[in-house]
Write a protein that holds these residues in place. Sequence first.
Motif, PDB file in Angstrom:
ATOM      1  N   TYR A  95      -1.176   7.610   4.412  1.00 12.10           N
ATOM      2  CA  TYR A  95      -1.498   6.402   5.171  1.00 12.10           C
ATOM      3  C   TYR A  95      -1.630   5.210   4.229  1.00 12.10           C
ATOM      4  N   PHE A  96      -1.105   4.060   4.657  1.00  7.84           N
ATOM      5  CA  PHE A  96      -1.267   2.795   3.949  1.00  7.84           C
ATOM      6  C   PHE A  96      -1.675   1.768   4.993  1.00  7.84           C
ATOM      7  N   GLY A  97      -2.803   1.112   4.779  1.00  8.22           N
ATOM      8  CA  GLY A  97      -3.274   0.203   5.818  1.00  8.22           C
ATOM      9  C   GLY A  97      -4.111  -0.929   5.299  1.00  8.22           C
ATOM     10  N   ILE A  98      -4.610  -1.708   6.254  1.00 15.77           N
ATOM     11  CA  ILE A  98      -5.498  -2.829   5.955  1.00 15.77           C
ATOM     12  C   ILE A  98      -6.687  -2.791   6.909  1.00 15.77           C
ATOM     13  N   SER A  99      -7.775  -3.361   6.449  1.00 16.69           N
ATOM     14  CA  SER A  99      -8.972  -3.559   7.271  1.00 16.69           C
ATOM     15  C   SER A  99      -9.357  -5.021   7.154  1.00 16.69           C
ATOM     16  N   LEU A 100      -9.604  -5.648   8.277  1.00 18.24           N
ATOM     17  CA  LEU A 100      -9.994  -7.055   8.302  1.00 18.24           C
ATOM     18  C   LEU A 100     -11.271  -7.190   9.117  1.00 18.24           C
ATOM     19  N   GLN A 101     -12.273  -7.810   8.532  1.00 15.93           N
ATOM     20  CA  GLN A 101     -13.539  -7.977   9.226  1.00 15.93           C
ATOM     21  C   GLN A 101     -13.643  -9.377   9.801  1.00 15.93           C
ATOM     22  N   ARG A 102     -14.067  -9.449  11.058  1.00 19.14           N
ATOM     23  CA  ARG A 102     -14.421 -10.727  11.696  1.00 19.14           C
ATOM     24  C   ARG A 102     -15.934 -10.755  11.763  1.00 19.14           C
ATOM     25  N   ASN A 103     -16.534 -11.644  11.009  1.00 21.19           N
ATOM     26  CA  ASN A 103     -17.990 -11.660  10.902  1.00 21.19           C
ATOM     27  C   ASN A 103     -18.557 -13.053  11.165  1.00 21.19           C
ATOM     28  N   GLY A 104     -17.959 -13.747  12.102  1.00 17.58           N
ATOM     29  CA  GLY A 104     -18.489 -15.052  12.486  1.00 17.58           C
ATOM     30  C   GLY A 104     -17.842 -16.234  11.798  1.00 17.58           C
ATOM     31  N   GLN A 105     -16.844 -16.010  10.959  1.00 11.87           N
ATOM     32  CA  GLN A 105     -16.196 -17.141  10.301  1.00 11.87           C
ATOM     33  C   GLN A 105     -15.353 -17.905  11.323  1.00 11.87           C
ATOM     34  N   LEU A 106     -15.355 -19.218  11.206  1.00 10.23           N
ATOM     35  CA  LEU A 106     -14.634 -20.076  12.142  1.00 10.23           C
ATOM     36  C   LEU A 106     -13.234 -20.402  11.645  1.00 10.23           C
ATOM     37  N   GLY A 107     -12.294 -20.435  12.552  1.00  3.62           N
ATOM     38  CA  GLY A 107     -10.954 -20.976  12.340  1.00  3.62           C
ATOM     39  C   GLY A 107     -10.285 -20.673  11.020  1.00  3.62           C
ATOM     40  N   GLN A 108      -9.654 -21.704  10.468  1.00  4.49           N
ATOM     41  CA  GLN A 108      -8.884 -21.569   9.237  1.00  4.49           C
ATOM     42  C   GLN A 108      -9.792 -21.421   8.023  1.00  4.49           C
ATOM     43  N   SER A 109      -9.267 -20.764   7.017  1.00  6.99           N
ATOM     44  CA  SER A 109      -9.960 -20.598   5.746  1.00  6.99           C
ATOM     45  C   SER A 109      -9.533 -21.718   4.796  1.00  6.99           C
ATOM     46  N   LYS A 110     -10.477 -22.353   4.156  1.00  9.09           N
ATOM     47  CA  LYS A 110     -10.203 -23.405   3.171  1.00  9.09           C
ATOM     48  C   LYS A 110     -10.895 -23.040   1.870  1.00  9.09           C
TER      49      LYS A 110
END
Length: 167
Positions: A48-63
């Motif tokens: 298996y090859f994969g990714i994990s992405l956490q959504r932890n309250g960050q808004l919109g685009q990353s700067k």
Amino acid sequence: MKYLLPLLFVFLSTFTARSQGFGVSFGGASSKSFLFDVFYKKNLTRYYFGISLQRNGQLGQSKSTQLSNYGRSVTGQGEYFQTFDFKYGRVFKEKFILIGEISLGSDKAYTNYSDNRFSAGGYHLIRGSFFTAGIGIGGNYIVEDNVEIGVGYNTKRGVGLLLAFSF
């Protein structure tokens, strides 16, 4: 989430194809993270090859830097992670797969800023990025030749559930 359902439909519609040894899995974990894997199965082994992405309250685009014309009202802060996951699985008892995994990636500290020009009502500024790693163990149950359900624990993501489809 709105992109996950069409992708799931595409993968479900391919079940009429003969198994080629490749597959995908989707899932979620208690850390508010989403999981996506591609895998290859040969005889009794799985890679298996994969990714994990956490959504932890960050808004919109990353700067990474704050420009003077962006909003400056702080609306929250926290951390989230992104990892690449490498797993090895082995079939035993014909219906069960035991899986070990290692996750390597980054933790990112962020601050949310209010700005109505961004789709989520703001953006998040990355304050720092740090290396992170996790290990885990899990198991899948083979429901049909092309469908598996699984549960696992990873020191970074916590308890996770997944659904796997092979082609």
